[in-house]
Design an enzyme around this catalytic site. Structure first.
Site, mmCIF file in Angstrom:
data_model
loop_
_atom_site.group_PDB
_atom_site.id
_atom_site.type_symbol
_atom_site.label_atom_id
_atom_site.label_comp_id
_atom_site.label_asym_id
_atom_site.label_seq_id
_atom_site.Cartn_x
_atom_site.Cartn_y
_atom_site.Cartn_z
ATOM 1 N N GLY A 193 -1.620 -2.115 4.079
ATOM 2 C CA GLY A 193 -0.979 -0.874 4.510
ATOM 3 C C GLY A 193 -0.184 -0.238 3.392
ATOM 4 O O GLY A 193 -0.244 0.981 3.172
ATOM 5 N N ASP A 194 0.562 -1.059 2.661
ATOM 6 C CA ASP A 194 1.309 -0.565 1.500
ATOM 7 C C ASP A 194 0.368 -0.107 0.391
ATOM 8 O O ASP A 194 0.523 0.978 -0.179
ATOM 9 C CB ASP A 194 2.214 -1.671 0.944
ATOM 10 C CG ASP A 194 3.440 -1.916 1.802
ATOM 11 O OD1 ASP A 194 3.784 -1.045 2.614
ATOM 12 O OD2 ASP A 194 4.050 -2.992 1.664
ATOM 13 N N VAL A 195 -0.600 -0.963 0.079
ATOM 14 C CA VAL A 195 -1.456 -0.690 -1.074
ATOM 15 C C VAL A 195 -2.343 0.530 -0.836
ATOM 16 O O VAL A 195 -2.531 1.363 -1.741
ATOM 17 C CB VAL A 195 -2.311 -1.938 -1.408
ATOM 18 C CG1 VAL A 195 -3.340 -1.611 -2.476
ATOM 19 C CG2 VAL A 195 -1.405 -3.084 -1.868
#
Length: 414
Positions: free
Chosen positions: A185-187
């Site tokens: 999700g972050d990446v």
């Protein structure tokens, strides 16, 4: 204290690259944000990481560490903040907000990953900063975006995986769903934000007008769900966990071998025929029940006829033997653990593991997957200590001398 005029020249860092001369202000923490600006730094941008003097990026406390005690340095932090210059700035202080505006007048890009509305409460939201520098590209990475009914909800990586649909699709059909085993999700938000920044910078160079780049973790994860959306909108089918299987392509997945597992993707007619011959079952090429891709895609036929054949090919052979047999002809590769990946000669040839020396010790981290033929990205560089470059950056960009900087520090501004 010198107040810069918009458009004044900025002294760039000595590194080169395709983004040389681009100045990026990084007001982010953790991964979704720091990784985005680090990609720009790898490509030559001058990235200035801005942290609160008393509350810096808390990822500095994430393991693993090199060094001991108070001198230890987070390798996790180092991996997402290389090449950056580090300064401190307190946006809760009026003088700190004024300093940010002066920095914005000298910058091309600002990246932040606060919850929507936070920068506005500080008095330095996009509309305010755009008035200072109309060419500013302002990237805002958040859990749910700057608009919509859920915009103000807090978000983490798992929030994106959960609300973007990916979590519900991962794992095995007979078990509860499993999160993807990395911070995707972050990446994913990071990568989409970097693309958006580069597009907006190109537009700003062409027109003189900057803009906001609004990327949410939920949106980014949703964009990774392959055929799940169209499968639902067209057929009304809700995607669920499939384990190591593909929704419809077969054989295409993980198979056991003597010392572990391999991925095998010989599903089309050409690759299937080649595989049958390589693994000693050439008669199956013309078997009327499985001689076409469409027939092998059928779940019942695959389970009864195809899967047992493939498993028999691999069962008594090692990963190395199977890779050698497949060679450059068949999509077959070992399922590797991280030790095998780090020590892979091909990974070394691609310079995807870089060693960076810190006073506390050496850190091996992933390099950059962006390979340019002429203006190469640079992946080997240190991350800054808190406020390490205060003197250089404030003097270079804003003309603040040592005495004035000390007064700002004493009053809690930097």
């Amino acid at each position: 204290m010198k107040t810069p005029e918009a458009g004044d020249a900025i002294a760039a860092a000595p590194r080169r690259g395709p983004l040389h001369g681009l100045v990026v202000l990084d007001i982010t923490r953790v991964v979704a944000g720091p990784y985005c600006s680090m990609i720009l730094a790898d490509l030559g941008a001058r990235v200035i990481k801005i942290e609160h003097p008393d509350d810096p990026d808390y990822v500095r406390g994430f393991p693993p560490f090199v060094g001991e005690g108070d001198d230890r340095f987070s390798a996790f932090f180092a991996q997402y903040n290389r090449h950056k210059e580090g300064i401190t700035l307190n946006l809760k202080h009026e003088a700190g907000r004024e300093l940010l505006k002066q920095l914005v007048a000298r910058a091309d890009v600002l990246v932040e990953n606060f919850r929507p509305g936070t920068m506005e409460r500080f008095g330095v939201g996009y509309d305010t900063l755009r008035a200072v520098n109309p060419k500013l590209v302002y990237a805002a990475i958040s859990g749910f975006g700057q608009t919509g009914p859920n915009a103000l909800r807090p978000g983490f990586d798992n929030s994106g995986q959960a609300t973007g649909g990916l979590w519900s699709m991962n794992g095995y059909p007979d078990r509860t769903p499993v999160r993807v085993g990395t911070i995707i999700g972050d990446v994913s938000a990071t990568l989409f934000a970097a693309i958006g920044v580069l597009a907006a910078v190109r537009e700003a160079e062409r027109t003189g007008q900057g803009q906001m780049v609004d990327v949410s973790q939920q949106d980014a994860v949703l964009a990774l769900t392959e055929n799940a959306v169209v499968k639902y909108t067209v057929d009304g089918e809700i995607a669920g966990p499939l384990g190591n299987d593909h929704p419809f392509v077969r054989p295409y997945g993980q198979f056991p071998c003597r010392d572990g597992h391999v991925f095998f993707g010989g599903y089309n007619d050409k690759l299937w025929a080649l595989s049958c011959r390589k693994f000693g079952t050439p008669d199956l090429v013309s078997d009327p029940e499985i001689d076409t891709m469409a027939k092998r895609f059928d779940p019942e036929v695959y389970a009864r006829r195809v899967k047992p054949v493939v498993e028999n090919w691999f069962r008594e052979r090692s990963k190395a033997e199977l890779e050698a047999m497949a060679g450059d002809d068949i999509p077959l590769c070992a399922v590797k653990n991280i030790r095998e990946v780090v020590e892979d000669p091909h990974i070394a040839a691609r310079e995807m593991i870089v060693d960076v020396d810190y006073p506390q010790g050496r850190i091996g981290m992933f390099g950059t997957p962006i390979k340019l033929s002429r203006t190469q990205a640079q992946a080997s560089g240190r991350a800054p200590n808190v406020g390490q470059h205060n003197a250089e950056v404030y003097a270079d960009l804003l003309g603040i001398d040592a005495e004035s900087l000390q007064r700002l520090k004493s009053s809690g501004v930097v």
